[in-house]
Design an enzyme around this catalytic site. Structure first.
Site, mmCIF file in Angstrom:
data_model
loop_
_atom_site.group_PDB
_atom_site.id
_atom_site.type_symbol
_atom_site.label_atom_id
_atom_site.label_comp_id
_atom_site.label_asym_id
_atom_site.label_seq_id
_atom_site.Cartn_x
_atom_site.Cartn_y
_atom_site.Cartn_z
ATOM 1 C CG ASP A 104 94.496 69.234 15.275
ATOM 2 O OD1 ASP A 104 93.971 69.453 16.576
ATOM 3 O OD2 ASP A 104 94.566 68.326 14.877
ATOM 4 C CG HIS A 129 96.424 72.222 23.750
ATOM 5 N ND1 HIS A 129 96.721 71.451 24.793
ATOM 6 C CD2 HIS A 129 96.462 71.427 22.564
ATOM 7 C CE1 HIS A 129 96.824 70.344 24.554
ATOM 8 N NE2 HIS A 129 96.534 70.034 23.507
HETATM 9 C C1 SDX Z 1 93.623 68.820 20.073
HETATM 10 O O1 SDX Z 1 94.017 67.705 24.874
HETATM 11 C C2 SDX Z 1 94.758 67.600 24.012
HETATM 12 O O2 SDX Z 1 95.834 66.998 24.094
HETATM 13 C C3 SDX Z 1 94.162 67.476 22.693
HETATM 14 C C4 SDX Z 1 95.197 67.175 21.448
HETATM 15 C C5 SDX Z 1 95.845 65.920 21.445
HETATM 16 O O3 SDX Z 1 96.766 65.709 20.863
HETATM 17 O O4 SDX Z 1 94.817 64.973 21.743
HETATM 18 O O5 SDX Z 1 96.228 68.251 21.810
HETATM 19 C C6 SDX Z 1 94.621 67.499 20.135
HETATM 20 O O6 SDX Z 1 92.380 68.515 20.333
HETATM 21 C C7 SDX Z 1 94.085 70.033 20.196
HETATM 22 C C8 SDX Z 1 93.066 71.137 20.256
HETATM 23 C C9 SDX Z 1 92.320 71.148 18.586
HETATM 24 N N1 SDX Z 1 91.389 72.008 18.777
HETATM 25 C C10 SDX Z 1 91.173 73.427 18.129
HETATM 26 O O7 SDX Z 1 92.173 73.649 17.579
HETATM 27 C C11 SDX Z 1 89.900 73.889 18.103
HETATM 28 C C12 SDX Z 1 90.486 75.456 18.304
HETATM 29 N N2 SDX Z 1 90.664 75.661 19.783
HETATM 30 C C13 SDX Z 1 89.645 75.900 20.801
HETATM 31 O O8 SDX Z 1 88.563 75.381 20.344
HETATM 32 C C14 SDX Z 1 90.251 75.808 22.221
HETATM 33 O O9 SDX Z 1 91.379 76.369 22.212
HETATM 34 C C15 SDX Z 1 90.104 74.303 22.850
HETATM 35 C C16 SDX Z 1 89.127 73.739 22.798
HETATM 36 C C17 SDX Z 1 91.451 73.556 22.310
HETATM 37 C C18 SDX Z 1 90.663 74.761 24.362
HETATM 38 O O10 SDX Z 1 89.622 75.653 24.756
HETATM 39 P P1 SDX Z 1 89.798 76.108 26.085
HETATM 40 O O11 SDX Z 1 89.909 75.059 27.137
HETATM 41 O O12 SDX Z 1 88.341 76.928 26.182
HETATM 42 O O13 SDX Z 1 90.913 76.931 25.904
HETATM 43 P P2 SDX Z 1 91.391 78.135 27.121
HETATM 44 O O14 SDX Z 1 90.790 77.857 28.453
HETATM 45 O O15 SDX Z 1 92.959 78.105 27.221
HETATM 46 O O16 SDX Z 1 90.806 79.584 26.569
HETATM 47 C C19 SDX Z 1 91.162 80.868 27.108
HETATM 48 C C20 SDX Z 1 90.532 81.782 26.418
HETATM 49 C C21 SDX Z 1 89.187 81.667 26.393
HETATM 50 O O17 SDX Z 1 88.530 82.926 26.394
HETATM 51 P P3 SDX Z 1 87.723 83.375 27.637
HETATM 52 O O18 SDX Z 1 86.747 82.390 28.337
HETATM 53 O O19 SDX Z 1 89.027 83.387 28.747
HETATM 54 O O20 SDX Z 1 87.271 84.607 27.505
HETATM 55 O O21 SDX Z 1 90.701 81.905 24.989
HETATM 56 C C22 SDX Z 1 89.582 81.518 24.293
HETATM 57 C C23 SDX Z 1 88.736 80.855 25.048
HETATM 58 O O22 SDX Z 1 87.390 81.233 24.623
HETATM 59 N N3 SDX Z 1 90.129 80.623 22.995
HETATM 60 C C24 SDX Z 1 90.067 81.219 21.722
HETATM 61 C C25 SDX Z 1 90.548 80.048 20.987
HETATM 62 N N4 SDX Z 1 91.027 79.023 21.788
HETATM 63 C C26 SDX Z 1 90.586 79.311 23.166
HETATM 64 N N5 SDX Z 1 89.577 82.181 21.263
HETATM 65 C C27 SDX Z 1 89.676 82.402 19.898
HETATM 66 N N6 SDX Z 1 90.247 81.220 18.849
HETATM 67 C C28 SDX Z 1 90.660 80.258 19.580
HETATM 68 N N7 SDX Z 1 91.172 79.116 19.039
#
Ligand code: SDX
Length: 392
Positions: free
Chosen positions: A327, A270
């Site tokens: 989710d 998140h």
């Molecule tokens: C919602 O904003 C909100 O409030 C949204 C929401 C709402 O109620 O409106 O809460 C609803 O959208 C929830 C999120 C749903 N999406 C997913 O579950 C999709 C899977 N999750 C990801 O795509 C991701 O976690 C995000 C998009 C949600 C956040 O992405 P970020 O901003 O890149 O996350 P981060 O900066 O915390 O990531 C830190 C690291 C990164 O790696 P590095 O660049 O540091 O090497 O963790 C990695 C990311 O690549 N990472 C993941 C991951 N999520 C982040 N790696 C593997 N699996 C994952 N799910």
């Protein structure tokens, strides 16, 4: 100082807006709506109470809630010509494509609630949107399966009405299952609002220009559809089905950690929560209650529980503070209730309409609000002179 919260001037200067609706502490895993913890609201209130709270700032008393329910109920029908509008879509259109189109089309019908300078018209538009979104979503589902639309039944609750319009057929009496009704109402509460997420920010930005409120909500639906946002519930369940059985979980965790593999664990991570999403906690509890009550024994829930257990022990996920989000479990329940995966994000949009219209109202009613204008950091070429095509 407001209550127990202090503003970090540095943060405020980078904040896109000020809002009093929802407070999130991502490190502590705290989510409050107008000061009330999401866990208490989910366990003890109803979606209509939460809608009233977000719109008006206080929980309603009995009389206020009855009046609000009555007002919303009276707006649940769509203009008959909008039913015709559905005929323009292919039957295999994604329900979010239909909802985006129909929500936008509302702006062509309800001219008496688009003068945004009039508080009364703003509230009528808000009530219409909250009331009609279940009808729009149910009709999108019916259209996709080739069944006739059902009109709203005003004797039912907001959520019961939606269940009947979705799963009922004219040939039979539809009985709302109270366990399903309560679980779905709770899921709507968990999705109602979430501060300045991408789709809410889209609605605010569109609304800041004074655009038609129905068109602004259509923009929010479009943004929510993305798999990184509201589309994650559909993607998460598809992922759990692809994993299939607990023995395959390590393979998928390894893929999620591989920087060369675009695969991410859907339903994990998140932008704000670096702790457990408090909504996921309630969601997991609700899965157990629904499964026990309906006698459902879907192996996908076991896969979800095992995946969560293994991921939360994995150094990569621990170090990057990746926890299940709202989710991760929602699709498991929605599937058990009978919704196809294509309807999951449509249900998210139905519930988030409450947050969108509450945030839109908060912004539009602020006399100081100006049109949004996000800034950029320019990374293109410095100034240079034009070269005629013959000399390039
Ligand atoms: C919602 O904003 C909100 O409030 C949204 C929401 C709402 O109620 O409106 O809460 C609803 O959208 C929830 C999120 C749903 N999406 C997913 O579950 C999709 C899977 N999750 C990801 O795509 C991701 O976690 C995000 C998009 C949600 C956040 O992405 P970020 O901003 O890149 O996350 P981060 O900066 O915390 O990531 C830190 C690291 C990164 O790696 P590095 O660049 O540091 O090497 O963790 C990695 C990311 O690549 N990472 C993941 C991951 N999520 C982040 N790696 C593997 N699996 C994952 N799910």
């Amino acid at each position: 100082q407001t209550g127990t919260f202090t503003y970090d001037p540095g943060f405020t200067s980078t904040a896109s807006c000020e809002s009093g609706l929802t407070y999130i502490d991502g490190d502590q895993g705290v989510l409050l709506h107008r000061g009330y913890p999401i866990g208490q609201l989910a366990e003890q209130s109803s979606f209509m109470e939460v809608a009233y709270l977000l719109l008006n700032g206080e929980l309603p008393n009995g009389q206020e809630l009855d009046k609000f329910n009555s007002t919303i109920t009276r707006h649940t029908m769509l203009h008959e010509q909008l039913a015709t509008f559905y005929r323009g879509f292919r039957r295999d259109a994604h329900p979010m494509a239909v909802m985006c189109g129909v929500a936008g089309a509302l702006s062509a019908f309800y001219h008496d609630s688009t003068d945004i300078t009039d508080p009364q018209q703003r509230m009528i538009a808000s009530h219409r949107l909250i009331a009609k979104m279940p009808t729009i979503a149910a009709m999108a589902y019916k259209y996709s399966v080739g069944q006739p639309f059902l009109y709203p039944d005003n004797s039912l609750s907001y959520t019961g009405n939606f269940l009947r319009m979705t799963f009922g057929v004219p040939a039979e009496q539809y009985e709302v299952n109270p366990v399903v009704e309560k679980a779905l109402d709770r899921i709507f509460i968990l999705h109602a609002d979430h501060e300045q997420n991408a789709s809410t920010s889209t609605v605010r930005l569109a609304g800041s220009s004074g655009a038609n409120p129905f068109a602004c909500i259509a923009a929010g639906i479009a943004c929510l559809w993305g798999p990184a946002h509201g589309g994650a519930n559909e993607a998460a369940l598809n992922m759990l089905h692809e994993i299939g059985r607990p023995e395959r979980i390590p393979e998928f965790i390894a893929r999620a950690k591989d920087k060369n593999d675009p695969f991410r664990l859907m339903g994990f991570g998140h932008r704000v929560y670096k702790n457990y999403d408090p909504r996921a906690t309630v969601m997991q509890k609700t899965v157990r209650e629904v499964f026990e009550s309906l006698g459902v024994n879907d192996p996908v829930f076991e896969v979800a529980l095992r995946l969560e257990e293994l991921a939360l022990k994995d150094d990569y996920f621990v170090e990057k503070k990746l926890f299940p989000n709202v989710d991760f479990y929602s699709g498991v329940i929605l599937s058990a209730i009978g919704f196809p995966t294509t309807m999951f994000t449509a249900l998210f949009a139905l519930a988030r309409t409450v947050g969108w219209v509450a945030q839109w109202n908060e912004m539009i009613s602020d006399p100081e609000q100006k049109i949004g204008r996000p800034r950029q950091l320019y990374t293109g070429p410095t100034q240079r002179d034009y070269v005629p095509v013959g000399q390039r």
